[in-house]
Design an enzyme around this catalytic site. Structure first.
Site, mmCIF file in Angstrom:
data_model
loop_
_atom_site.group_PDB
_atom_site.id
_atom_site.type_symbol
_atom_site.label_atom_id
_atom_site.label_comp_id
_atom_site.label_asym_id
_atom_site.label_seq_id
_atom_site.Cartn_x
_atom_site.Cartn_y
_atom_site.Cartn_z
ATOM 1 N N TYR A 64 31.722 49.600 38.597
ATOM 2 C CA TYR A 64 32.948 49.133 37.956
ATOM 3 C C TYR A 64 33.345 50.117 36.860
ATOM 4 O O TYR A 64 32.917 50.019 35.704
ATOM 5 C CB TYR A 64 32.759 47.727 37.388
ATOM 6 C CG TYR A 64 32.560 46.652 38.442
ATOM 7 C CD1 TYR A 64 32.862 46.884 39.781
ATOM 8 C CD2 TYR A 64 32.062 45.399 38.090
ATOM 9 C CE1 TYR A 64 32.672 45.906 40.739
ATOM 10 C CE2 TYR A 64 31.869 44.410 39.053
ATOM 11 C CZ TYR A 64 32.179 44.675 40.371
ATOM 12 O OH TYR A 64 31.988 43.693 41.321
ATOM 13 N N SER B 144 36.423 37.469 43.568
ATOM 14 C CA SER B 144 37.874 37.281 43.731
ATOM 15 C C SER B 144 38.182 35.848 44.165
ATOM 16 O O SER B 144 38.905 35.615 45.148
ATOM 17 C CB SER B 144 38.462 38.272 44.742
ATOM 18 O OG SER B 144 38.483 39.571 44.207
ATOM 19 N N PRO B 145 37.649 34.851 43.465
ATOM 20 C CA PRO B 145 37.835 33.457 43.889
ATOM 21 C C PRO B 145 39.271 32.961 43.749
ATOM 22 O O PRO B 145 39.602 31.896 44.277
ATOM 23 C CB PRO B 145 36.893 32.684 42.961
ATOM 24 C CG PRO B 145 36.830 33.510 41.725
ATOM 25 C CD PRO B 145 36.847 34.934 42.216
ATOM 26 N N LEU B 146 40.109 33.737 43.068
ATOM 27 C CA LEU B 146 41.521 33.358 42.935
ATOM 28 C C LEU B 146 42.424 34.223 43.810
ATOM 29 O O LEU B 146 43.641 34.153 43.704
ATOM 30 C CB LEU B 146 41.953 33.465 41.467
ATOM 31 C CG LEU B 146 41.144 32.603 40.497
ATOM 32 C CD1 LEU B 146 41.607 32.828 39.064
ATOM 33 C CD2 LEU B 146 41.244 31.128 40.867
ATOM 34 N N GLY B 147 41.822 35.056 44.659
ATOM 35 C CA GLY B 147 42.609 35.857 45.584
ATOM 36 C C GLY B 147 42.729 37.311 45.216
ATOM 37 O O GLY B 147 43.423 38.064 45.897
ATOM 38 N N GLY B 148 42.089 37.743 44.138
ATOM 39 C CA GLY B 148 42.142 39.145 43.744
ATOM 40 C C GLY B 148 43.078 39.387 42.576
ATOM 41 O O GLY B 148 43.942 38.565 42.253
#
Length: 290
Positions: free
Chosen positions: A53, A209-213
Site C-alpha cells: 500500500y 472493499s466491503p462498500l464496493g471500492g
C-alpha cells in the site's frame, strides 16, 4: 462495539482498512493519523494494511505500515488490544499492473521487514496477499508455516483465495489458518462460496472493499435502491446498511472498510449496532444494481 474473533483474538466487528491513506489520492499525513485515532477512539481494534500500500513506482514500500505504526504509537489511549494485520506477496512496480511474488524466501524476508516497520517482535496477523501463478500455492503458504514456527508472526491468513486454496492453506498450516481476506460487497458477491467455507471451518472472513471500492462506495445508495430504502428505515447511511448486511451473513465476518477521513470510519463503525430484520436481509440478498 460488538466483537468478533480471529484465531484466539477478540477484535471489533468493524475493522479499518488503511489502503486509501497511502495510494494515489491519499490525504496528508495529519488527516490520516486523525482517521486512525478516530477509529481507535470508536473502539476499532483491527487495522488492515500491507507492504504494497504505497504510490506506484515510488520507493516507499511499507508506507501504510509505517503510517499506521506511527499513529498507533502516538495514540493517547491504550492500544494493547489492537491487532494490526498486514500482508505480503503483492507488489506495485514502477510500470504496469500490480504484480505477485509468492516465493517462500521472498515472503519470509518481506514479513521480517514488515515487522520492523510495525515496530513489533511478532506480527499479530500476516496474510499471503495474492496467489502467484509462478509458484505452487502450497509452497507460498509453507513460508507462513515457517514464520509461525519461528515466531515472526503470531497468526497466519490468506487473501484473494478460492475454496481449494483455503483448504490447501489450512492443511499446509496444520489447521492454523485463521483468516481469509477476499473482496466482497453488494457489488461484488462472487466470494459467497469462500464466505460459506470460512463459516463452516470457523475461519474469519474479512471482506475487503466491503462498500464496493474507493470509486464506488459513495454511490452505493444510488446504485442499489434497496440498500437506500433500508437505510432510510433505520436512519443510517446505505454504507452502514451494507456493512450490517455483511455482518449478518455469519459471525466469522469482519468487514474492513477503507477510510481516509475520520467521518468515514465513524459512520462505518455504527453498523455493528444495526439489527437488520430477516425480511430486510432477504431483500438485500436479492438487491440488484440499477
Amino acid at each position: 462495539m460488538k466483537q468478533r474473533v480471529i484465531g484466539d483474538v477478540s477484535v471489533s466487528a468493524i475493522g479499518l482498512g488503511g489502503m486509501p491513506m497511502s495510494i494515489e489520492g491519499r490525504p496528508d499525513e495529519r488527516q490520516s493519523v486523525a482517521t486512525i485515532h478516530a477509529a481507535l477512539e470508536a473502539g476499532v481494534t483491527l487495522i488492515d494494511t500491507a507492504d504494497a500500500y504505497h504510490l506506484a513506482g515510488h520507493d516507499e514500500v511499507g508506507h501504510n505500515e509505517s503510517l499506521i505504526a506511527k499513529a498507533v504509537r502516538e495514540f493517547h489511549g491504550a492500544t494493547d488490544d489492537v491487532l494490526i494485520a498486514t500482508k505480503g506477496g503483492h507488489l506495485r512496480p514502477e510500470a504496469g499492473p500490480w504484480a505477485q511474488n509468492g516465493h517462500p524466501e521472498y515472503l519470509k524476508e518481506a514479513a521480517k521487514a514488515s515487522a520492523a516497520r510495525l515496530g513489533v517482535d511478532a506480527i499479530g496477523l500476516y496474510q499471503f496477499h495474492r496467489p502467484d501463478p509462478a509458484v505452487p500455492y502450497a509452497e507460498s503458504v509453507g513460508a507462513l508455516a515457517e514464520l509461525l514456527d519461528e515466531g515472526v508472526i503470531r497468526m497466519a491468513g490468506i487473501s484473494n483465495a478460492d475454496p481449494d486454496q483455503i483448504r490447501t492453506a489450512n492443511e499446509v498450516l496444520g489447521g492454523r489458518l485463521v483468516s481469509v481476506q477476499n473482496q466482497y460487497s453488494p457489488r461484488f458477491r462472487s466470494s459467497e462460496p469462500e464466505l460459506e467455507l470460512c463459516d463452516e471451518l470457523g475461519i474469519a472472513f474479512l471482506p475487503w472493499s466491503p462498500l464496493g471500492g474507493i470509486t464506488n462506495a459513495a454511490d452505493l445508495g444510488t446504485a442499489y435502491e434497496d440498500f437506500a430504502t433500508v437505510a432510510r428505515d433505520h436512519g443510517v447511511s446505505p454504507q452502514v446498511v451494507a456493512l450490517a448486511w455483511e455482518l449478518a451473513k455469519s459471525d466469522v465476518v469482519v468487514p474492513i472498510p477503507g477510510a481516509s477521513r475520520p467521518q468515514s470510519i465513524l459512520d462505518s463503525v455504527t453498523a455493528a449496532a444495526v439489527k437488520l430484520r430477516p425480511e430486510e436481509i432477504d431483500r438485500l440478498d436479492a438487491a440488484q444494481s440499477r
